[in-house]
Design a protein around this motif. Structure first.
Motif, mmCIF file in Angstrom:
data_model
loop_
_atom_site.group_PDB
_atom_site.id
_atom_site.type_symbol
_atom_site.label_atom_id
_atom_site.label_comp_id
_atom_site.label_asym_id
_atom_site.label_seq_id
_atom_site.Cartn_x
_atom_site.Cartn_y
_atom_site.Cartn_z
ATOM 1 N N SER A 71 42.986 30.330 7.749
ATOM 2 C CA SER A 71 43.995 29.403 8.247
ATOM 3 C C SER A 71 43.807 29.141 9.742
ATOM 4 C CB SER A 71 45.422 29.890 7.951
ATOM 5 O OG SER A 71 46.347 28.831 8.141
ATOM 6 N N GLY A 72 44.758 28.411 10.318
ATOM 7 C CA GLY A 72 44.696 28.086 11.735
ATOM 8 C C GLY A 72 43.522 27.183 12.084
ATOM 9 N N GLU A 73 42.901 27.440 13.237
ATOM 10 C CA GLU A 73 41.786 26.621 13.711
ATOM 11 C C GLU A 73 40.590 26.675 12.771
ATOM 12 O OE1 GLU A 73 41.645 24.459 16.280
ATOM 13 O OE2 GLU A 73 43.805 24.837 16.326
ATOM 14 N N SER A 74 40.416 27.785 12.071
ATOM 15 C CA SER A 74 39.312 27.887 11.118
ATOM 16 C C SER A 74 39.464 26.874 9.990
ATOM 17 C CB SER A 74 39.228 29.303 10.549
ATOM 18 O OG SER A 74 38.107 29.439 9.692
ATOM 19 N N THR A 75 40.693 26.640 9.555
ATOM 20 C CA THR A 75 40.950 25.623 8.529
ATOM 21 C C THR A 75 40.513 24.249 9.016
ATOM 22 O OG1 THR A 75 42.855 26.897 7.764
ATOM 23 C CG2 THR A 75 42.700 24.614 7.026
ATOM 24 N N VAL A 76 40.807 23.948 10.263
ATOM 25 C CA VAL A 76 40.414 22.656 10.828
ATOM 26 C C VAL A 76 38.906 22.481 10.751
ATOM 27 C CG1 VAL A 76 40.405 21.238 12.914
ATOM 28 C CG2 VAL A 76 42.427 22.598 12.336
ATOM 29 N N ARG A 77 38.164 23.536 11.062
ATOM 30 C CA ARG A 77 36.702 23.429 11.019
ATOM 31 C C ARG A 77 36.193 23.224 9.591
ATOM 32 N NH1 ARG A 77 37.502 26.869 15.509
ATOM 33 N NH2 ARG A 77 37.580 28.795 14.275
ATOM 34 N N LEU A 78 36.833 23.864 8.626
ATOM 35 C CA LEU A 78 36.446 23.618 7.233
ATOM 36 C C LEU A 78 36.694 22.160 6.854
ATOM 37 C CD1 LEU A 78 37.805 26.740 5.290
ATOM 38 C CD2 LEU A 78 35.481 26.330 6.114
ATOM 39 N N LEU A 79 37.833 21.634 7.247
ATOM 40 C CA LEU A 79 38.163 20.244 6.941
ATOM 41 C C LEU A 79 37.139 19.302 7.570
ATOM 42 C CD1 LEU A 79 42.020 20.448 7.469
ATOM 43 C CD2 LEU A 79 40.879 19.952 5.309
ATOM 44 N N GLN A 80 36.707 19.618 8.769
ATOM 45 C CA GLN A 80 35.704 18.789 9.438
ATOM 46 C C GLN A 80 34.360 18.846 8.713
ATOM 47 O OE1 GLN A 80 36.008 20.634 13.272
ATOM 48 N NE2 GLN A 80 37.527 19.173 14.033
ATOM 49 N N GLY A 81 34.077 19.987 8.082
ATOM 50 C CA GLY A 81 32.807 20.131 7.388
ATOM 51 C C GLY A 81 32.769 19.529 6.001
ATOM 52 N N LEU A 82 33.934 19.183 5.440
ATOM 53 C CA LEU A 82 33.986 18.601 4.100
ATOM 54 C C LEU A 82 33.453 17.168 4.087
ATOM 55 C CD1 LEU A 82 37.404 19.558 2.458
ATOM 56 C CD2 LEU A 82 35.130 20.006 1.539
ATOM 57 N N SER A 83 32.845 16.802 2.971
ATOM 58 C CA SER A 83 32.401 15.426 2.764
ATOM 59 C C SER A 83 33.558 14.563 2.262
ATOM 60 C CB SER A 83 31.258 15.394 1.753
ATOM 61 O OG SER A 83 30.156 16.138 2.213
ATOM 62 N N HIS A 84 33.338 13.261 2.241
ATOM 63 C CA HIS A 84 34.338 12.319 1.739
ATOM 64 C C HIS A 84 34.701 12.673 0.291
ATOM 65 C CE1 HIS A 84 36.042 8.576 0.133
ATOM 66 N NE2 HIS A 84 36.389 8.313 1.385
ATOM 67 N N GLY A 85 35.992 12.725 0.019
ATOM 68 C CA GLY A 85 36.464 13.031 -1.328
ATOM 69 C C GLY A 85 36.473 14.505 -1.672
ATOM 70 N N GLY A 86 36.194 15.366 -0.687
ATOM 71 C CA GLY A 86 36.176 16.799 -0.943
ATOM 72 C C GLY A 86 37.561 17.394 -1.080
#
Length: 325
Positions: free
Chosen positions: A218-233
């Motif tokens: 969670s937290g900032e780590s979640t943001v980085r995961l979201l940034q790494g996802l492709s479109h529609g992920g």
């Protein structure tokens, strides 16, 4: 019979105690008496003890969300178990005690090669990992997933199940020393959990599609995961080990990427029928060396407060439920 008993919900360093409880009765029809061997102190154990977990047992009484032991006796009608079989205990069955009687239909014998300490950690992390991969993202062989806390019990289990199903993994860890551990477990790409690592994902995957993000921090780590996802992920959260329960980010880019957000809780009724198959698969991974969850320390029941302090600091801690210490 000794057990770790919780007097009341609250601080585990004051509300737990080693107690003498009555011996369990002889197993009745379709029941088994289990001599407990090891049980972990999980993050969700600490939440339960503090009273902030969905499960709230009657108190005072023993606690413990998973563990393993050997069959000491069986009741009438039990034909799939024999004395001496090692078994994984049902979820949330109050495992921090020396002996217990449980319904035999929830048990199955593990392969003899499966170590008791690894068996004690089979019930929560590996099935969680398997369900995270199968219930979200619509994954196909060759797809990429990204996860944080990759050196945790769930993270290493995700890697094992992903390899078996033909998925490729991007693994974030929070310590440099953990990189080699996750690589040895089969992680395809292992990086420090940082903004710089996110920027390198496209090149490292050769612009491969990252369909699923698995979040245990969670937290900032979640943001980085979201940034790494492709479109529609899709991103699915299963824990908050970073100590934050909220994310702070601009959601507009996620709308443009059509990312879906999900929350996972293994005890939901719809997952129950899958458990026997997933546990057997996980036990086989352990037997052949495809999955090994690291153990930081083992403590006897008499040192429960030392064990809890260690678990709070970090690292997987096991209770030795047969030690006389």
């Amino acid at each position: 019979m000794r057990a770790i008993e919780l007097a009341d919900f609250g601080d585990p360093l004051t509300n737990l105690r080693v107690a003498e409880l009555p011996e369990p009765p002889a197993p009745g029809a379709n029941e088994a008496l289990i001599g407990m061997e090891f049980a972990p102190i999980n993050f969700n154990d600490l939440l339960l003890i503090r009273g902030t977990f969905p499960q709230r047992p009657l108190l005072p009484g023993p606690v413990g969300n998973e563990g393993a032991g050997k069959v000491l006796a069986i009741g009438s009608g039990v034909i799939h178990l024999k004395v001496g079989d090692r078994v994984v205990l049902p979820l949330y069955s109050a495992t921090w005690r020396e002996r217990m009687v449980v319904a035999a239909d929830e048990l199955f014998p593990l392969p003899t090669e499966v170590d008791a300490k690894q068996a004690a950690m089979l019930r929560i992390n590996p099935p969680t990992a398997a369900l995270l991969l199968s219930e979200h993202g619509g994954l196909k062989a060759g797809d990429w997933i990204i996860q944080n806390a990759a050196n945790s019990g769930v993270g290493l289990s995700v890697t094992a199940f992903a390899k078996a199903r033909g998925f490729k993994t991007i693994n974030f860890v929070r310590r440099v020393e953990a990189i080699a551990e996750v690589e040895a477990a089969g992680g395809d790409i292992v990086l420090l959990d940082s903004a710089e690592s996110v920027e390198s994902i496209s090149d490292l995957t050769q612009a491969g599609k990252v369909r699923l993000a698995i979040d245990g921090v969670s937290g900032e780590s979640t943001v980085r995961l979201l940034q790494g996802l492709s479109h529609g992920g899709a991103i699915v959260s299963y824990a908050f080990s970073g100590g934050e329960v909220a994310i702070h980010t601009d959601l507009r880019p996620l709308l443009r990427k059509a990312v879906s957000l999900h929350a996972f809780y293994q005890a939901r009724p719809q997952y129950g029928s899958q458990m026997p198959t997933l546990l057997r698969e996980a036990a086989e991974f352990v037997r052949v060396g495809k999955l090994k969850q690291p153990v930081a320390a083992i403590y006897p029941m008499s040192r429960i407060f030392d064990a809890v302090r260690h678990a709070i600091r970090g690292g997987k801690v096991l209770l030795d439920l047969q030690s006389a210490g």
